[in-house]
Scaffold this active site. Structure first.
Site, PDB file in Angstrom:
ATOM      1  N   SER A 181      33.689 -29.770 -75.683  1.00 23.56           N
ATOM      2  CA  SER A 181      32.308 -29.839 -75.225  1.00 23.56           C
ATOM      3  C   SER A 181      32.299 -30.153 -73.746  1.00 23.56           C
ATOM      4  O   SER A 181      33.342 -30.231 -73.100  1.00 23.56           O
ATOM      5  CB  SER A 181      31.559 -30.931 -75.988  1.00 23.56           C
ATOM      6  N   LYS A 182      31.129 -30.375 -73.210  1.00 25.93           N
ATOM      7  CA  LYS A 182      30.964 -30.689 -71.792  1.00 25.93           C
ATOM      8  C   LYS A 182      31.787 -31.920 -71.376  1.00 25.93           C
ATOM      9  O   LYS A 182      32.216 -32.025 -70.234  1.00 25.93           O
ATOM     10  CB  LYS A 182      29.488 -30.966 -71.496  1.00 25.93           C
ATOM     11  N   ARG A 183      31.984 -32.817 -72.326  1.00 23.89           N
ATOM     12  CA  ARG A 183      32.772 -34.014 -72.033  1.00 23.89           C
ATOM     13  C   ARG A 183      34.160 -33.666 -71.513  1.00 23.89           C
ATOM     14  O   ARG A 183      34.748 -34.414 -70.736  1.00 23.89           O
ATOM     15  CB  ARG A 183      32.951 -34.842 -73.314  1.00 23.89           C
TER      16      ARG A 183
END
Ligand code: GLU
Length: 365
Positions: free
Chosen positions: A248-250
């Site tokens: 994900s964006k993380r």
């Protein structure tokens, strides 16, 4: 004739997960002399944005994943934007309503939520039991913006399909319940629109992320109710971050645009993405896109999640950088502004010095 597609919603910059799905669809189609279609799913999205759509086209082009049919290129089965296809969904929704295979459900979100909580508290399966399910056919048409159109899922059925990657998959219709297919006659929802589009665009193989497995029986039921043939299905493993959580964006860069800005080459990214869930069965790791087409085999795609290993991407990128001609690299460095103020000959001198250890062009600065 093999025809594959990707159907991204323009809700953000092209994500590496979607790009990998596009690549696998492209490779499978090309391997079998088929056609790869790009369709934009822009109905029922509030965040849809033409800038994101343009980014999807640009990023795929940059990666060398060329669609044979798309909103930009057109094709025999267009239009290729769902928002321009509304006229094809309405008659089919009317057909299901007229045949008593779908119905108008007037319940509001809070009512449905309350019903779900009660069912769960009683240890029951939280599917909505609508008193309008068996109402008179075509009855109770609701004013637009109120309630939804639901599909009447046949009770007591086991829906089975042979996934080309995962083998046989079964779903019980009683656990699916009556699912929503449209907000109104002009606003189809994902499962309905995708089924109609895949049929009308003669899609032979639906290859997509594992997160869509539970949508497949719904789409199969819709196709069956409309008397449409079923495509073949293949669900790709999720891409996981180093912590084995869904990427994900993380996990730093997630969009193709970000990778591009960071100084990765498209050849390296494409090669790297191909190995996210697939391997040729040998130790070989470096493949051009044409070589990928030659070696790709959908049945060799793994079922378990594919871990995204950035060190491997960096290594690959370095290999691809060193294979490129200095003039070509100089042009990329100038275009992306990695060495601002440098002349071409200074850039070339710097490249010659740094080349042996370079992983990303952005490191030159
Ligand atoms: N718009 C859906 C997505 O981007 C398409 C899913 C599918 O391939 O059916 O996830």
């Amino acid at each position: 004739m093999v025809r594959t597609r990707i159907a991204p919603s323009p809700t953000g910059y092209l994500h590496i997960g979607t790009a990998r799905t596009a690549l696998f669809n492209f490779l499978f189609a090309k391997k079998h002399g088929g056609v790869f279609v790009l369709r934009i799913e822009d109905t029922d999205i509030e965040r849809g944005d033409r800038a994101f759509e343009a980014d999807i086209f640009e990023s795929l082009d940059w990666l060398g994943i060329k669609a044979d049919e798309s909103p930009a290129r057109g094709g025999e089965y267009g239009p290729y934007r769902q928002s321009e296809r509304i006229g094809t969904y309405t008659p089919r929704l009317e057909q299901l309503l007229a045949e008593g295979k779908a119905y108008y459900c007037p319940h509001t979100e809070p009512e449905l939520e309350a019903e779900k909580r009660t069912l769960m508290a009683a240890g029951k399966n939280p599917v909505h039991a609508c008193e309008h399910r068996d109402g008179r056919v075509g009855e109770a048409r609701l004013p637009d913006g109120q309630g939804i159109i639901r599909f009447k899922t046949p009770p007591g059925r086991t829906i089975i399909f042979g996934d080309l990657i995962r083998g046989e998959i079964r779903f019980e219709s009683d656990l699916i319940g009556d699912f929503s297919i449209a907000k109104d006659l002009k606003t189809p929802l994902y499962n309905f629109a995708v089924t109609i589009d895949d049929h009308e665009m003669h899609i032979s193989h639906v290859i997509r992320g594992e997160d869509h497995i539970s949508n497949t029986p719904k789409q199969m039921l819709i196709a069956e109710a409309l008397g449409l043939p079923q495509p073949a299905y293949a669900h790709l493993p999720l891409i996981l971050g180093p912590d084995r959580a869904k990427l994900s964006k993380r996990h730093d860069a997630a969009s193709i645009r970000e990778f591009r800005e960071q100084g990765y080459l498209p050849e390296a990214l494409t090669n790297f993405m191909a190995l996210l869930g697939w391997n040729p069965g040998t130790d070989r790791e470096l493949f051009s896109i044409d070589e990928l087409v030659e070696h790709f085999d959908l049945s060799k795609v793994q079922k378990s999640g594919a871990v995204f290993n950035i060190e491997k991407l960096d290594w690959m990128n370095g290999e691809y950088i060193r294979r490129k001609r200095t003039e070509e690299l100089t042009a990329i460095v100038a275009e992306r502004g990695y060495l601002s103020g440098f002349t071409a000959s200074d850039t070339q001198g710097t490249l010659r010095l740094e080349l042996p250890r370079l992983k990303k062009l952005s490191e030159l600065a």
